[in-house]
Write a protein that holds these residues in place. Sequence first.
Motif, PDB file in Angstrom:
ATOM      1  N   ASN A  89      -1.672   3.685   7.988  1.00  0.00           N
ATOM      2  CA  ASN A  89      -1.248   2.324   8.296  1.00  0.00           C
ATOM      3  C   ASN A  89      -1.248   2.167   9.813  1.00  0.00           C
ATOM      4  OD1 ASN A  89      -0.082  -0.177   8.435  1.00  0.00           O
ATOM      5  ND2 ASN A  89       1.841   0.388   7.410  1.00  0.00           N
ATOM      6  N   ASN A  90      -2.035   1.243  10.317  1.00  0.00           N
ATOM      7  CA  ASN A  90      -2.088   1.031  11.766  1.00  0.00           C
ATOM      8  C   ASN A  90      -0.876   0.269  12.292  1.00  0.00           C
ATOM      9  OD1 ASN A  90      -4.743   2.192  12.562  1.00  0.00           O
ATOM     10  ND2 ASN A  90      -5.436   0.798  10.946  1.00  0.00           N
TER      11      ASN A  90
ATOM     12  N   GLU B  40       2.544   6.416   9.049  1.00  0.00           N
ATOM     13  CA  GLU B  40       2.256   6.615   7.631  1.00  0.00           C
ATOM     14  C   GLU B  40       0.809   7.062   7.491  1.00  0.00           C
ATOM     15  OE1 GLU B  40       5.017   3.510   5.397  1.00  0.00           O
ATOM     16  OE2 GLU B  40       3.592   2.534   6.756  1.00  0.00           O
ATOM     17  N   ILE B  41       0.632   8.372   7.341  1.00  0.00           N
ATOM     18  CA  ILE B  41      -0.702   8.954   7.210  1.00  0.00           C
ATOM     19  C   ILE B  41      -0.730   9.738   5.902  1.00  0.00           C
ATOM     20  CG2 ILE B  41      -2.482  10.381   8.326  1.00  0.00           C
ATOM     21  CD1 ILE B  41      -0.794  10.194  10.922  1.00  0.00           C
ATOM     22  N   PHE B  42      -1.736   9.476   5.090  1.00  0.00           N
ATOM     23  CA  PHE B  42      -1.835  10.114   3.773  1.00  0.00           C
ATOM     24  C   PHE B  42      -3.201  10.783   3.644  1.00  0.00           C
ATOM     25  CE2 PHE B  42       1.037   6.545   3.426  1.00  0.00           C
ATOM     26  CZ  PHE B  42       2.042   6.958   2.573  1.00  0.00           C
TER      27      PHE B  42
ATOM     28  N   VAL C 152       0.842  -1.205   0.000  1.00  0.00           N
ATOM     29  CA  VAL C 152       0.000   0.000   0.000  1.00  0.00           C
ATOM     30  C   VAL C 152       0.881   1.261   0.000  1.00  0.00           C
ATOM     31  CG1 VAL C 152      -1.786   1.294   1.234  1.00  0.00           C
ATOM     32  CG2 VAL C 152      -1.903  -1.214   1.146  1.00  0.00           C
ATOM     33  N   ARG C 153       1.951   1.222   0.769  1.00  0.00           N
ATOM     34  CA  ARG C 153       2.881   2.364   0.802  1.00  0.00           C
ATOM     35  C   ARG C 153       3.398   2.674  -0.593  1.00  0.00           C
ATOM     36  NH1 ARG C 153       6.873  -0.026   3.508  1.00  0.00           N
ATOM     37  NH2 ARG C 153       5.562   0.211   5.336  1.00  0.00           N
TER      38      ARG C 153
ATOM     39  N   PRO D  10       2.165  -3.399  15.745  1.00  0.00           N
ATOM     40  CA  PRO D  10       1.231  -2.280  15.888  1.00  0.00           C
ATOM     41  C   PRO D  10       1.966  -0.952  16.114  1.00  0.00           C
ATOM     42  CG  PRO D  10       0.686  -4.063  17.414  1.00  0.00           C
ATOM     43  CD  PRO D  10       1.988  -4.410  16.782  1.00  0.00           C
ATOM     44  N   ASN D  11       1.536   0.079  15.441  1.00  0.00           N
ATOM     45  CA  ASN D  11       2.162   1.399  15.592  1.00  0.00           C
ATOM     46  C   ASN D  11       1.418   2.229  16.635  1.00  0.00           C
ATOM     47  OD1 ASN D  11       3.349   3.863  15.440  1.00  0.00           O
ATOM     48  ND2 ASN D  11       3.313   4.013  13.199  1.00  0.00           N
TER      49      ASN D  11
END
Length: 222
Positions: free
Chosen positions: A185-186, A39-41, A20-21, A193-194
């Motif tokens: 992305n969690n 990773e936040i978009f 996905v990244r 887990p992030n």
Amino acid sequence: MNSITTVPDQDALRRIGASVRARLEGDPGVYKIPSDRAEIFAVGDFLTPVECERFVRIIDVVARPSELHDTSYASKFRTSYSGNFDPHDPFVKGVSRRIDDLLGINSICGETIQGQRYLPGQEFKAHNDWFYTDQPYWKGEQKRGGQRSWTAMAFLNEVEEGGHTFFSEIGASIEPKPGVLLVWNNAKPDGTPNLDTLHAGTPVIKGMKYVLTKWYRTRKWR
Ligand SMILES: O=C(O)CCC(=O)C(=O)O
Ligand SMILES: [Fe+2]
């Protein structure tokens, strides 16, 4: 003796994270929120004003007091109203597929899209979207598709005041703008887990807030 800690679904989370990244980073319409911790978009104008309005009307029909696994509405942790969209409705299906396609995740992994409405004073306190695998509910969720990988969330209306999506560990407070889709992305790139994806829907102060959320699992969701 070695002690081996295993993180459920870690390999799958690492693999999905990477694919996905790569897809989002190669998409010129996608903006990455600057942070080396999560990773936040964001995608502007993912939904048209007409689509947003249509979802708002659907939410007004399906919304009930929000429940979480281990917390009741009365606990005041998530005071919004929420409800699932009809996954067979062609309009819902079309948008759902567009989100799958943006992320490149197999549609079988996506949960039913959920709509949410916040009135003044309502909020969703700081939480992570992944499942706590030491909790009793995990046994059931493991069979229903496993851990959550990515979250997609769209803002559907202009909020007069408040109602931000606040990532406290990143220091990003995102103001609702209709049509904007946020995805994150969690998990961390290694599939664990992030914790830095901790986020809240801050209280609406004035006006109303409508959002939709789609969570993805590592396997077929059922
Ligand atoms: O309403 C928001 O800004 C956050 C919603 C959220 O965190 C969720 O639906 O998981
Ligand atoms: Fe969330």
